[in-house]
Every structure is written in structure tokens, then in C-alpha cells.
Design a protein around this motif. Structure first.
Motif, short mmCIF file in Angstrom:
data_model
loop_
_atom_site.label_atom_id
_atom_site.label_comp_id
_atom_site.label_asym_id
_atom_site.label_seq_id
_atom_site.Cartn_x
_atom_site.Cartn_y
_atom_site.Cartn_z
N THR A 70 0.81 -1.22 0.00
CA THR A 70 0.00 0.00 0.00
C THR A 70 0.85 1.27 0.00
OG1 THR A 70 -0.19 -0.17 2.41
CG2 THR A 70 -1.99 -1.11 1.09
N ASP A 71 2.00 1.24 0.65
CA ASP A 71 2.87 2.43 0.63
C ASP A 71 3.37 2.70 -0.79
OD1 ASP A 71 2.58 2.86 3.33
OD2 ASP A 71 4.41 1.78 3.89
N GLU A 72 3.75 1.63 -1.48
CA GLU A 72 4.20 1.79 -2.86
C GLU A 72 3.04 2.19 -3.77
OE1 GLU A 72 6.44 -1.49 -4.34
OE2 GLU A 72 8.01 -1.31 -2.81
N LYS B 18 2.92 5.90 -3.58
CA LYS B 18 4.05 6.45 -4.33
C LYS B 18 3.84 6.32 -5.84
CE LYS B 18 9.10 6.31 -4.76
NZ LYS B 18 9.08 6.33 -6.23
N ARG C 179 -6.09 1.33 -2.10
CA ARG C 179 -5.21 2.48 -1.84
C ARG C 179 -4.96 3.27 -3.13
NH1 ARG C 179 -1.26 3.74 2.07
NH2 ARG C 179 -0.82 5.98 1.81
#
Length: 385
Positions: free
Chosen positions: A139-141, A144, A173
Motif C-alpha cells: 500500500t505504501d508503494e 508512491k 489504496r
């Protein structure tokens, strides 16, 4: 006032309905008011007799993969004056295409969001020179990925939603981040499960239709409620079901996709249409060598397939003009009306009665400039007076 072209006695499909015979005017790069045809200076005007012909807005292909600027330019000769690219491999290619100043407008996504070990991930790595660093793993990527695409100036965000692929949380996301940036989302959905996953995420546009199982009322009603838009790419679905190469690979790998059914794709489109889901025309045109579909020319076959799936000829025309422009927020094209961009196609007959008439291309204009036509399919046509 710009250079005038006056088309007389022509039927006009304005993006919604057909009227005429009447007079249409091209004033420089824009469509002019009909009153400009009254007593013009003959030395500054081109007059075309449109008797027996129909004037259409320039066609829009809502799913392509363009190879280079030359291929992009050739689309206009088939009346396709705008294309929506759904993924450039390698990604750097998008810089060249966005900078192209030919007769066909290119809009695109650069690189779609994909999972490294998915089928697309393996194909991108094998044939596209794309490294695992480009993949979205969590989800962080995902956040980004969206920010990177926004920084690159993409026109919308593309996601591969098929399985195996991203976890649902990653899809969710991507949609949430795209909404923050005001970006439309387009999801690759060639499986029934991909439709379910994409609707849970809330993606705006679903491109392709499943061939493992036709979408049912559960899917189509949710699409209608969520105002989801469909780009079925029936040309690609037909090609995949007829490909002996893909059929052989599927059997050798024991893939569930060996049971592809083009009838399921047609039934999906029919069901979406009945439910009132907006349907746009897109071909998945590409020059991959695996499942090649000719850019420009293929859109006319796509319109035939939409009619085969139950759309009327008028609905098919809207799918490649006004509806496509509306749902991708192209505010200056897709209609024939004063002040709109003069992307126009003149065909020899009545495509609202017989959709194959779109292939009888006589003249094409891009922003008011006439484009050489290589797609003419009949010798007689409209004459310069």
C-alpha cells in the motif's frame, strides 16, 4: 475568422443524433456557425458537396498501446483523431508520444500499476525492459505509484486488476490516492473476479470484459449504481479466443483461461447495456506481435462488434465520440457544434443505419486541417465544388 471549408447538403451526426441534409462549416481549427456559409468570399473558401454523405465527430479509441509517433499519426487516416493509451512499454516512450504534434491526439498513463509476479509483471520484465522496481508491492508503494504518475503529468491512472495480482488493500489504496489527486482510474479487468475486485475498489473505468464467465446482474447493477464506465475491447477479446497460440499456451500451463469464450464477452456487453452502464469504444490496438491489432483501422471493427453485442448503430457511434469525450473529460471534442474542435470524419452513406458505413471514409480533418485518407473503401464520394 479562419480559413473556411463549407460542406453542403450533408447529414450530420452531432454526437447524439443525426440531422440534415444541412450545411456544416469548418472555420480554421474550429467548427463554425452555419451562418458563415452565407455569401462567403469564394477565393477564401473550399466548398464540398456532401450529398449522400454523413459528417461525424473525429473518432476516439479509448484503449490503445501505440508504438511510435508514426503509428500515432496513421490513426487519423482512419478517422481516429484521439487515442487513449493504456500503457507504454518501455515507460520512456510516453515522452515521445505526448510531444508528438501529428493529426491524432495522444493521451496516456505511462505505466500501469502491476504486481511483480502477475502475468503482466512477467511479460513486462521479459519483453518490456521493465524492472521489478517499477512494480507495486504494497500500500505504501501504491501511494508512491500514484504520486509518481501525477508528477509525470499522466491523464489518468491505470491498474492491472486481474488475478493473480495485487491484494485488495493495494487496489483500494490506489483508488483513494487517485481520488486525492482528481485522477480518473482505469482498471484492466479480463476476468469475472477482476470485475468484483475493481468494483470493491471503486475504479471509474473497467477495460476489457471477462471471457471466463459473463458478468451477471450482481455486477451490472453495481456498475450502474457506482456509475462505472465500461470499455469492452471486443476486438481483443475476439482475437484472444481465436488465437491458437494463446490456446496452446493455456493448455500447456493448465491455465483456467483455456476456457475463454467470446460469447461470454458479448453477453457481458449486452448485460451492461441493458443495465444502463455507459459503454465506450476501445480496441486494445497494439503491435506486440503476439496479439496484434491495427491501430485506427480496428476501431471500425470494434463498432461492428458493439452492434453485434446488442448496441444500436447510434449507440456505437456515441461510444466512439460524445460518450468517450464526456467520460474522459475531453471538453473540446466528440461533437459537431459551433466552437468545438474541428476533428471531423466524412463518410459515404448512413452509419446510423449501417455501422459498417464508418469504413467508407472520404475525408478527415484534425483541428480543421485535412488529413490524407488511406482508409477509403469506395471510389465514389463527395466532391469539391
Amino acid at each position: 475568422m479562419g480559413k473556411l471549408t463549407i460542406i453542403k447538403h450533408v447529414r450530420v451526426f452531432d454526437g447524439e443524433t443525426v440531422s440534415g441534409p444541412k450545411t456544416a462549416v469548418i472555420d480554421g481549427s474550429r467548427i463554425g456557425d452555419d451562418s458563415l456559409a452565407d455569401d462567403p468570399d469564394p477565393s477564401a473558401v473550399t466548398v464540398i458537396d456532401g450529398t449522400g454523405c454523413t459528417l461525424l465527430p473525429g473518432l476516439i479509441d479509448c484503449h490503445v498501446h501505440i508504438r511510435d509517433a508514426a503509428q500515432l499519426a496513421s490513426c487519423a487516416s482512419f478517422g481516429v483523431t484521439t487515442v487513449l493509451d493504456m500503457g507504454c512499454i518501455p515507460p520512456e516512450k510516453s515522452v515521445e508520444l505526448r510531444a508528438a504534434r501529428g493529426p491524432t491526439t495522444w493521451l496516456g498513463v505511462n505505466l500501469p500499476a502491476y504486481e511483480e509476479n502477475s502475468r503482466h509483471g512477467k511479460l513486462f520484465k521479459l519483453f518490456g525492459g521493465v524492472t521489478p522496481d517499477h512494480a507495486v508491492h504494497n500500500t505504501d508503494e501504491a501511494a508512491k505509484f500514484v504520486q509518481d504518475r501525477v508528477d509525470e503529468g499522466v491523464d489518468y491512472i491505470k491498474i492491472i486488476a486481474d488475478v493473480p495480482g495485487h491484494e485488495q488493500a493495494v487496489l483500494d489504496r490506489i483508488q483513494a490516492e487517485a481520488e486525492k489527486h482528481g485522477k480518473l482510474t482505469v482498471a484492466h479487468t479480463a476476468q469475472y473476479a477482476a470485475f468484483e475486485r475493481s468494483l470493491r475498489a471503486g475504479f471509474d473505468v473497467l477495460t476489457h470484459v471477462p471471457m471466463d464467465k459473463a458478468v451477471d446482474e450482481t455486477i451490472t447493477e453495481r456498475m450502474r449504481e457506482q456509475k462505472t464506465v465500461a470499455v469492452p475491447t471486443l476486438s481483443m477479446m475476439e482475437g484472444m479466443t481465436n488465437s491458437w497460440v494463446l490456446w496452446g499456451i493455456s493448455w500447456l500451463t493448465l491455465s483456467a483461461e483455456r476456457n475463454r469464450s467470446f460469447e461470454a464477452a458479448l453477453q457481458s456487453v449486452a448485460g451492461m447495456r441493458e443495465a444502463g452502464v455507459p459503454i465506450l469504444a476501445g480496441t486494445d490496438a497494439n503491435n506486440s506481435g503476439i496479439m496484434t491489432i491495427a491501430a485506427g483501422k480496428s476501431l471500425h471493427h470494434e463498432l461492428e462488434l458493439l452492434v453485434r453485442a446488442g448496441s444500436t448503430a447510434l449507440e456505437a457511434l456515441r461510444a466512439a465520440t460524445s460518450l468517450a469525450a464526456h467520460h474522459f473529460s475531453l471538453q473540446d471534442r466528440g461533437r459537431v457544434a459551433p466552437g468545438w474542435r474541428a476533428d471531423l470524419v466524412l463518410v459515404g452513406g448512413k452509419p446510423d443505419e449501417d455501422i459498417t458505413v464508418t469504413q467508407q471514409i472520404l475525408r478527415v480533418w484534425s483541428a480543421g486541417e485535412e488529413v490524407p485518407v488511406t482508409a477509403v473503401t469506395r471510389e465514389t464520394g463527395c466532391a469539391v465544388m
